[in-house]
Write a protein that holds these residues in place. Structure first.
Motif, short mmCIF file in Angstrom:
data_model
loop_
_atom_site.label_atom_id
_atom_site.label_comp_id
_atom_site.label_asym_id
_atom_site.label_seq_id
_atom_site.Cartn_x
_atom_site.Cartn_y
_atom_site.Cartn_z
N TRP A 236 0.47 -1.39 -0.14
CA TRP A 236 -0.56 0.03 -0.27
C TRP A 236 1.04 1.46 0.53
CZ3 TRP A 236 -0.41 3.89 3.79
CH2 TRP A 236 -1.79 4.70 3.13
N GLU A 237 2.43 0.96 0.89
CA GLU A 237 2.70 2.49 0.89
C GLU A 237 3.42 2.53 -0.73
OE1 GLU A 237 5.26 1.37 4.72
OE2 GLU A 237 3.27 1.85 5.43
N GLN A 238 3.97 1.11 -0.77
CA GLN A 238 4.71 1.45 -1.76
C GLN A 238 3.94 1.88 -3.66
OE1 GLN A 238 5.77 -1.87 -3.20
NE2 GLN A 238 7.94 -1.66 -1.71
N GLN A 239 2.30 1.80 -3.35
CA GLN A 239 1.36 2.41 -4.11
C GLN A 239 1.13 4.50 -3.82
OE1 GLN A 239 -1.85 -0.49 -4.17
NE2 GLN A 239 -0.65 -2.56 -4.87
N LEU B 223 -2.76 -2.32 -7.72
CA LEU B 223 -2.27 -4.04 -8.59
C LEU B 223 -3.62 -4.43 -7.86
CD1 LEU B 223 -2.23 -6.67 -9.57
CD2 LEU B 223 -0.99 -6.78 -7.56
N ARG B 224 -4.14 -3.28 -6.72
CA ARG B 224 -5.65 -3.95 -6.25
C ARG B 224 -6.68 -3.37 -7.46
NH1 ARG B 224 -6.28 -2.60 -0.09
NH2 ARG B 224 -4.55 -4.18 0.05
N LEU B 225 -6.66 -2.02 -7.53
CA LEU B 225 -7.59 -1.28 -7.88
C LEU B 225 -8.00 -2.70 -9.26
CD1 LEU B 225 -8.93 1.17 -8.57
CD2 LEU B 225 -7.66 1.91 -9.63
N ARG B 226 -6.73 -2.85 -10.15
CA ARG B 226 -7.35 -3.95 -11.44
C ARG B 226 -7.85 -4.61 -11.22
NH1 ARG B 226 -1.43 -2.36 -11.95
NH2 ARG B 226 -1.01 -4.41 -11.78
N GLN B 227 -7.30 -5.61 -10.12
CA GLN B 227 -8.26 -6.82 -9.67
C GLN B 227 -9.91 -6.25 -9.35
OE1 GLN B 227 -6.41 -8.80 -6.42
NE2 GLN B 227 -4.43 -9.44 -7.39
N MET B 228 -9.87 -5.04 -8.58
CA MET B 228 -11.97 -5.00 -8.24
C MET B 228 -11.65 -4.28 -9.70
SD MET B 228 -11.17 -2.54 -5.18
CE MET B 228 -12.84 -2.72 -5.11
N ILE B 229 -11.52 -3.42 -10.38
CA ILE B 229 -11.82 -3.82 -12.16
C ILE B 229 -12.21 -4.40 -13.08
CG2 ILE B 229 -11.85 -1.93 -13.82
CD1 ILE B 229 -10.20 -0.46 -12.68
N ARG B 230 -10.75 -5.78 -12.57
CA ARG B 230 -11.38 -7.38 -13.57
C ARG B 230 -13.01 -7.09 -12.62
NH1 ARG B 230 -7.07 -9.06 -12.50
NH2 ARG B 230 -6.12 -7.89 -14.83
N PHE C 294 -7.16 15.98 -15.79
CA PHE C 294 -9.09 15.39 -16.09
C PHE C 294 -8.66 14.22 -16.13
CE2 PHE C 294 -9.40 20.01 -17.46
CZ PHE C 294 -9.49 20.91 -16.36
N ALA C 295 -7.66 13.48 -16.91
CA ALA C 295 -8.33 11.81 -16.96
C ALA C 295 -7.25 11.12 -16.60
CB ALA C 295 -8.34 11.71 -18.41
N SER C 296 -6.05 11.94 -15.56
CA SER C 296 -5.00 11.72 -15.44
C SER C 296 -5.01 10.50 -14.56
CB SER C 296 -3.68 12.42 -15.52
OG SER C 296 -3.66 13.41 -14.66
N SER C 297 -5.58 10.56 -13.26
CA SER C 297 -5.98 9.97 -12.07
C SER C 297 -6.18 8.57 -12.58
CB SER C 297 -6.67 10.88 -11.25
OG SER C 297 -6.47 12.30 -11.14
N PHE C 298 -7.76 8.48 -13.30
CA PHE C 298 -8.02 6.94 -13.02
C PHE C 298 -7.25 6.72 -14.24
CE2 PHE C 298 -9.88 4.17 -15.81
CZ PHE C 298 -10.28 2.69 -15.46
N TYR C 299 -6.17 6.68 -14.84
CA TYR C 299 -5.27 6.19 -15.84
C TYR C 299 -3.71 6.05 -14.86
CZ TYR C 299 -7.68 6.26 -19.80
OH TYR C 299 -9.19 6.41 -20.50
N ILE C 300 -3.25 6.42 -13.88
CA ILE C 300 -2.33 6.59 -13.05
C ILE C 300 -2.40 5.35 -11.85
CG2 ILE C 300 -1.02 7.72 -11.61
CD1 ILE C 300 -1.15 10.12 -13.11
N PHE C 301 -3.60 5.65 -11.07
CA PHE C 301 -3.83 4.97 -10.41
C PHE C 301 -4.61 3.29 -10.85
CE2 PHE C 301 -6.31 8.37 -7.97
CZ PHE C 301 -5.34 8.42 -7.55
N LEU C 302 -4.98 3.42 -11.84
CA LEU C 302 -4.92 2.39 -12.65
C LEU C 302 -3.32 1.22 -12.90
CD1 LEU C 302 -6.77 -0.35 -13.74
CD2 LEU C 302 -6.70 1.16 -16.35
N LEU C 303 -2.97 1.72 -13.60
CA LEU C 303 -1.70 1.66 -13.25
C LEU C 303 -0.36 0.83 -12.44
CD1 LEU C 303 -0.09 3.21 -16.72
CD2 LEU C 303 -0.94 1.53 -16.87
N SER C 304 -0.75 1.62 -11.14
CA SER C 304 0.03 2.01 -10.08
C SER C 304 -0.64 0.84 -8.94
CB SER C 304 -0.14 3.15 -9.64
OG SER C 304 0.57 3.98 -10.85
#
Length: 244
Positions: free
Chosen positions: A118-121, A192-199, A180-190
């Protein structure tokens, strides 16, 4: 840009070690702060309705009052729309990074050097978003500074020069809109938990679950039967199997 600054403030408040500052990151405070950008920019933009009009020669909307033109170019455009949001994003980004670093330093054990996931992300996301905000806002800031220093030459410019300036203006506005659209893609790439939840949510949305089929024992799932009823059910099953 106002809501990006408010989100940067919220990230700083929710990661602070002070309980009093963390209380600022709440729904109650958000409801009180939410109308402020609308009120502020309404008062700022009301004079634009009065002192702006379509210029026939350039077919562009421009100031009709020289005093308000200087106020808009020297103060409103560079300070409120570019420089102040850039300073706020950099300041609260660095403060949030420091808060996370302090929390990490406190939670670390003497023989533990690796940070939690979490801290690294969080560090990675804050660093990338701060750098991206700076890089996206810098072209606009440079263009605004250029416009300020060349404001006296605007009368003697040719049509080709004006069109080039308008083109650069549109390009810098498009670049700054990436924030305005950068936050979502930054969180998505950084994260792993968010990618798993979206999947997981996409699988639920499109019904992509794997169906599992297993045998069912009629004698175990059916209600309690008498001995005669059980014999009859078994006999019917044998007859149907012979027919098949």
């Amino acid at each position: 840009m106002s809501f990006l600054c408010l989100s940067a403030f919220d990230r700083w408040a929710c990661t602070s070690q002070s309980t009093r500052i963390r209380q600022l990151s709440s729904i109650r405070v958000a409801r009180r702060v939410f109308p402020i950008p609308f009120i502020l920019w309404s008062f700022v933009n009301v004079p634009l309705l009065v002192y702006s009009d379509l210029v026939p020669t350039t077919l562009a909307c421009w100031f009709t009052n020289d005093l308000f033109m200087r106020i808009g170019i020297l103060f409103l455009s560079p300070i409120l729309t570019v420089l102040l949001p850039l300073i706020v994003l950099i300041l609260f980004g660095l403060l949030t990074y420091r808060n996370i670093h302090c929390v990490t330093h406190v939670r670390q054990q003497p023989n533990q050097n690796r940070l939690s996931n979490w801290e690294q992300q969080m560090k990675r996301m804050m660093l990338i978003q701060t750098l991206l905000s700076i890089f996206c806002t810098l072209p606009r800031a440079i263009f605004v500074v250029y416009t300020i220093f060349t404001i006296d030459e605007s009368v003697t410019r040719s049509f080709d020069q004006l069109y080039i300036i308008l083109l650069v203006d549109s390009i810098t506005v498009s670049i700054i809109s990436v924030n305005f659209a950068s936050s979502f893609y930054i969180f998505l790439l950084s994260s792993l938990r968010l990618r798993q939840m979206i999947r997981m949510y996409l699988k639920r949305l499109f019904n992509l679950r794997h169906n599992r089929v297993g045998p069912t024992n009629i004698l175990l799932t059916a209600p309690a039967l008498t001995a005669r009823q059980t014999t009859r059910v078994i006999g019917q099953s044998m007859v149907e199997n012979e027919r098949f």
